[in-house]
Write a protein that holds these residues in place. Structure first.
Motif, PDB file in Angstrom:
ATOM      1  N   GLY A 149       0.811  -1.210   0.000  1.00 15.58           N
ATOM      2  CA  GLY A 149       0.000   0.000   0.000  1.00 15.58           C
ATOM      3  C   GLY A 149       0.844   1.260   0.000  1.00 15.58           C
ATOM      4  O   GLY A 149       0.538   2.232  -0.702  1.00 15.58           O
ATOM      5  N   ALA A 150       1.935   1.255   0.782  1.00 10.69           N
ATOM      6  CA  ALA A 150       2.825   2.413   0.818  1.00 10.69           C
ATOM      7  C   ALA A 150       3.489   2.640  -0.537  1.00 10.69           C
ATOM      8  O   ALA A 150       3.647   3.785  -0.984  1.00 10.69           O
ATOM      9  N   LEU A 151       3.872   1.550  -1.189  1.00 12.35           N
ATOM     10  CA  LEU A 151       4.458   1.675  -2.532  1.00 12.35           C
ATOM     11  C   LEU A 151       3.445   2.239  -3.514  1.00 12.35           C
ATOM     12  O   LEU A 151       3.780   3.069  -4.378  1.00 12.35           O
ATOM     13  N   MET A 152       2.194   1.804  -3.403  1.00  9.42           N
ATOM     14  CA  MET A 152       1.147   2.320  -4.283  1.00  9.42           C
ATOM     15  C   MET A 152       0.893   3.805  -4.009  1.00  9.42           C
ATOM     16  O   MET A 152       0.692   4.591  -4.947  1.00  9.42           O
ATOM     17  N   ALA A 153       0.898   4.194  -2.736  1.00 12.15           N
ATOM     18  CA  ALA A 153       0.714   5.607  -2.397  1.00 12.15           C
ATOM     19  C   ALA A 153       1.864   6.453  -2.933  1.00 12.15           C
ATOM     20  O   ALA A 153       1.662   7.554  -3.460  1.00 12.15           O
ATOM     21  N   ALA A 154       3.101   5.928  -2.798  1.00  9.49           N
ATOM     22  CA  ALA A 154       4.260   6.645  -3.339  1.00  9.49           C
ATOM     23  C   ALA A 154       4.159   6.759  -4.854  1.00  9.49           C
ATOM     24  O   ALA A 154       4.473   7.804  -5.444  1.00  9.49           O
ATOM     25  N   ALA A 155       3.710   5.678  -5.502  1.00  9.47           N
ATOM     26  CA  ALA A 155       3.528   5.710  -6.949  1.00  9.47           C
ATOM     27  C   ALA A 155       2.448   6.710  -7.330  1.00  9.47           C
ATOM     28  O   ALA A 155       2.534   7.373  -8.380  1.00  9.47           O
ATOM     29  N   ALA A 156       1.426   6.845  -6.488  1.00  9.51           N
ATOM     30  CA  ALA A 156       0.365   7.817  -6.755  1.00  9.51           C
ATOM     31  C   ALA A 156       0.916   9.238  -6.732  1.00  9.51           C
ATOM     32  O   ALA A 156       0.581  10.065  -7.588  1.00  9.51           O
ATOM     33  N   VAL A 157       1.779   9.530  -5.748  1.00 12.84           N
ATOM     34  CA  VAL A 157       2.384  10.868  -5.665  1.00 12.84           C
ATOM     35  C   VAL A 157       3.248  11.136  -6.886  1.00 12.84           C
ATOM     36  O   VAL A 157       3.176  12.209  -7.511  1.00 12.84           O
ATOM     37  N   ARG A 206      -5.207   8.602  -8.784  1.00 13.73           N
ATOM     38  CA  ARG A 206      -6.337   8.507  -7.857  1.00 13.73           C
ATOM     39  C   ARG A 206      -6.649   7.055  -7.510  1.00 13.73           C
ATOM     40  O   ARG A 206      -6.959   6.731  -6.363  1.00 13.73           O
ATOM     41  N   MET A 207      -6.547   6.189  -8.501  1.00 15.88           N
ATOM     42  CA  MET A 207      -6.816   4.784  -8.259  1.00 15.88           C
ATOM     43  C   MET A 207      -5.759   4.184  -7.325  1.00 15.88           C
ATOM     44  O   MET A 207      -6.087   3.452  -6.370  1.00 15.88           O
ATOM     45  N   LEU A 208      -4.497   4.501  -7.558  1.00 16.57           N
ATOM     46  CA  LEU A 208      -3.421   4.003  -6.708  1.00 16.57           C
ATOM     47  C   LEU A 208      -3.533   4.547  -5.285  1.00 16.57           C
ATOM     48  O   LEU A 208      -3.273   3.832  -4.311  1.00 16.57           O
ATOM     49  N   ALA A 209      -3.913   5.815  -5.164  1.00 19.48           N
ATOM     50  CA  ALA A 209      -4.031   6.423  -3.837  1.00 19.48           C
ATOM     51  C   ALA A 209      -5.112   5.735  -3.012  1.00 19.48           C
ATOM     52  O   ALA A 209      -4.904   5.415  -1.830  1.00 19.48           O
ATOM     53  N   VAL A 210      -6.267   5.493  -3.620  1.00 13.00           N
ATOM     54  CA  VAL A 210      -7.366   4.843  -2.899  1.00 13.00           C
ATOM     55  C   VAL A 210      -6.960   3.432  -2.477  1.00 13.00           C
ATOM     56  O   VAL A 210      -7.126   3.032  -1.317  1.00 13.00           O
ATOM     57  N   ALA A 211      -6.420   2.660  -3.426  1.00 14.13           N
ATOM     58  CA  ALA A 211      -6.028   1.286  -3.124  1.00 14.13           C
ATOM     59  C   ALA A 211      -4.902   1.237  -2.100  1.00 14.13           C
ATOM     60  O   ALA A 211      -4.907   0.399  -1.183  1.00 14.13           O
ATOM     61  N   GLY A 212      -3.920   2.137  -2.227  1.00 10.89           N
ATOM     62  CA  GLY A 212      -2.809   2.157  -1.292  1.00 10.89           C
ATOM     63  C   GLY A 212      -3.250   2.491   0.124  1.00 10.89           C
ATOM     64  O   GLY A 212      -2.820   1.849   1.091  1.00 10.89           O
ATOM     65  N   LEU A 213      -4.109   3.482   0.266  1.00 10.92           N
ATOM     66  CA  LEU A 213      -4.604   3.844   1.593  1.00 10.92           C
ATOM     67  C   LEU A 213      -5.403   2.695   2.211  1.00 10.92           C
ATOM     68  O   LEU A 213      -5.306   2.428   3.410  1.00 10.92           O
ATOM     69  N   TRP A 214      -6.186   2.012   1.387  1.00 13.52           N
ATOM     70  CA  TRP A 214      -6.980   0.888   1.898  1.00 13.52           C
ATOM     71  C   TRP A 214      -6.075  -0.202   2.477  1.00 13.52           C
ATOM     72  O   TRP A 214      -6.336  -0.746   3.542  1.00 13.52           O
ATOM     73  N   LEU A 215      -4.986  -0.497   1.775  1.00 11.98           N
ATOM     74  CA  LEU A 215      -4.089  -1.553   2.240  1.00 11.98           C
ATOM     75  C   LEU A 215      -3.297  -1.126   3.468  1.00 11.98           C
ATOM     76  O   LEU A 215      -2.947  -1.960   4.310  1.00 11.98           O
ATOM     77  N   MET A 216      -3.001   0.155   3.594  1.00 16.74           N
ATOM     78  CA  MET A 216      -2.187   0.612   4.719  1.00 16.74           C
ATOM     79  C   MET A 216      -2.966   0.703   6.020  1.00 16.74           C
ATOM     80  O   MET A 216      -2.398   0.546   7.100  1.00 16.74           O
ATOM     81  N   VAL A 217      -4.256   0.969   5.932  1.00 16.73           N
ATOM     82  CA  VAL A 217      -5.058   1.171   7.148  1.00 16.73           C
ATOM     83  C   VAL A 217      -5.522  -0.175   7.694  1.00 16.73           C
ATOM     84  O   VAL A 217      -6.193  -0.936   6.988  1.00 16.73           O
ATOM     85  N   PRO A 218      -5.197  -0.508   8.928  1.00 15.70           N
ATOM     86  CA  PRO A 218      -5.619  -1.791   9.506  1.00 15.70           C
ATOM     87  C   PRO A 218      -7.084  -1.746   9.947  1.00 15.70           C
ATOM     88  O   PRO A 218      -7.418  -1.097  10.945  1.00 15.70           O
ATOM     89  N   GLY A 219      -7.944  -2.430   9.218  1.00 15.86           N
ATOM     90  CA  GLY A 219      -9.361  -2.412   9.537  1.00 15.86           C
ATOM     91  C   GLY A 219      -9.680  -3.000  10.893  1.00 15.86           C
ATOM     92  O   GLY A 219     -10.636  -2.588  11.557  1.00 15.86           O
ATOM     93  N   GLU A 220      -8.854  -3.950  11.350  1.00 15.07           N
ATOM     94  CA  GLU A 220      -9.101  -4.589  12.641  1.00 15.07           C
ATOM     95  C   GLU A 220      -8.890  -3.628  13.812  1.00 15.07           C
ATOM     96  O   GLU A 220      -9.422  -3.856  14.907  1.00 15.07           O
TER      97      GLU A 220
END
Length: 352
Positions: free
Chosen positions: A232-240, A259-273
């Motif tokens: 997710g962090a790599l996807m967020a960095a790629a989004a930037v 925008r697509m990478l940012a949404v997906a990256g944030l989703w993976l980085m945030v622990p839903g539990e």
């Protein structure tokens, strides 16, 4: 994640996206400062937030909607999903558009308020009413809901394509080509269809989907892990990087991918539990989305007419606008839930 944790995470993300989209519609530099050098300074400061952050909100909505619609999808569930979307999309779409039209009709005829409305005298006629309800003439932000209704109606076609990997790849590749060439599709926006279909494909899984048994949930619903967070962090960095590349080269697909990478990256980085249970006011995102534009417009225009401002007051108002609008929307929502619960259910799209 458990089902409850997944649903709670969806609520959190929808709430944050609802706050971000307020910034997209809160630009006020020209309204307060006119076409001046100070206006350009404030606009750039607002643009850094509204464009870089706020613009992931609606793509995020499309991706959440696409994922939820095709999560556990089978042909047998299509009718039930359509029936629920009639209640949650079409009925509130019609009612909210009528309310906005009625508000503009009344407001445009009240001295003092008419200057804030800024539409002249809004006509009262069957044609104007039909235009307002069908074409969201006075409720601009519902272009998103209009697109979502069309995408929902396309479910049989999209499912036939997305249930197989090869046809899924052809569709998504074709949509990227359409966006690159800046071509227009009939009625449906190409980027909206891309966001929606990509998330739908993730929900359907990586294998060919049975007509009876849905595919198991994938990475989007896995428990938080270091591997997922790093991805997710790599996807967020790629989004930037993609966003900056898109700015320097004026490439539209760059912004879409960002925008697509940012949404997906944030989703993976945030622990839903580990997310706390969403508060009640966070569950009313549809109502907040439906009302925010009117509140933003009224606050900005009223403030500009009453107060003399210098360089940074407009920017300060811009920064706190999500909090102001959330407070007003939540207060109004509480009153409706208490005194008009039936109307509240419709206005909030029957979402609890």
């Amino acid at each position: 994640m458990t089902e409850a944790q997944f649903r709670n995470k969806v609520t959190w993300f929808s709430f944050v996206f609802s706050l971000l989209v307020i910034w997209v519609h809160s630009y006020n530099a020209q309204l307060f400062l006119g076409l001046t050098g100070d206006m350009a300074i404030v606009y750039r400061a607002e643009h850094r937030i509204g464009e870089a952050w706020g613009q992931i909100a609606v793509p995020g909505f499309f991706m959440i909607s696409g994922y939820l619609f095709y999560r556990d999808f089978t042909w047998a569930k299509l009718q039930g999903k359509w029936n629920r979307r009639i209640r949650s999309l079409i009925v509130p779409f019609i009612l909210w558009n009528f309310i906005y039209y009625a508000g503009y009709v009344i407001g445009s005829r009240i001295p003092g308020i008419s200057e804030v409305v800024g539409k002249g005298v809004v006509p009262v006629s069957l044609h104007a009413l039909t235009d307002a309800v069908v074409n969201y003439r006075y409720n601009y932000v519902f272009w998103y809901l209009y697109q979502l209704i069309l995408l929902t109606a396309l479910a049989p076609v999209l499912y036939v394509i997305l249930r197989r990997v090869w046809s899924r790849v052809l569709l998504l590749t074709g949509l990227w080509v359409i966006i690159e060439l800046e071509l227009s599709l009939p009625l449906v926006n190409g980027d909206a269809l891309l966001y929606y279909s990509t998330a739908a494909a993730l929900a359907l899984g990586s294998e060919t989907v049975s007509a009876v048994k849905p595919a198991p949930s994938g990475m989007a619903e896995e428990a938080w892990s270091v591997r997922g967070a790093v991805l997710g962090a790599l996807m967020a960095a790629a989004a930037v990087w993609t966003y900056n590349w898109g700015l320097s080269h004026a490439v539209i697909p760059g912004f879409v991918l960002c925008r697509m990478l940012a949404v997906a990256g944030l989703w993976l980085m945030v622990p839903g539990e580990r997310l706390p249970a969403a508060r009640e006011f966070m569950c009313h995102n549809f109502f907040l989305y439906a009302t925010h534009f009117a509140f933003v417009r009224f606050i900005n225009k009223a403030f500009s007419m009453v107060f003399h401002v210098t360089l940074w007051e407009p920017y300060a108002l811009f920064l706190v606008m999500p909090v102001l609008v959330l407070a007003i929307s939540s207060g109004l929502g509480r009153a409706l839930r208490r005194f008009l619960p039936g109307l509240w259910n419709v206005l909030n799209g029957y979402r609890t």
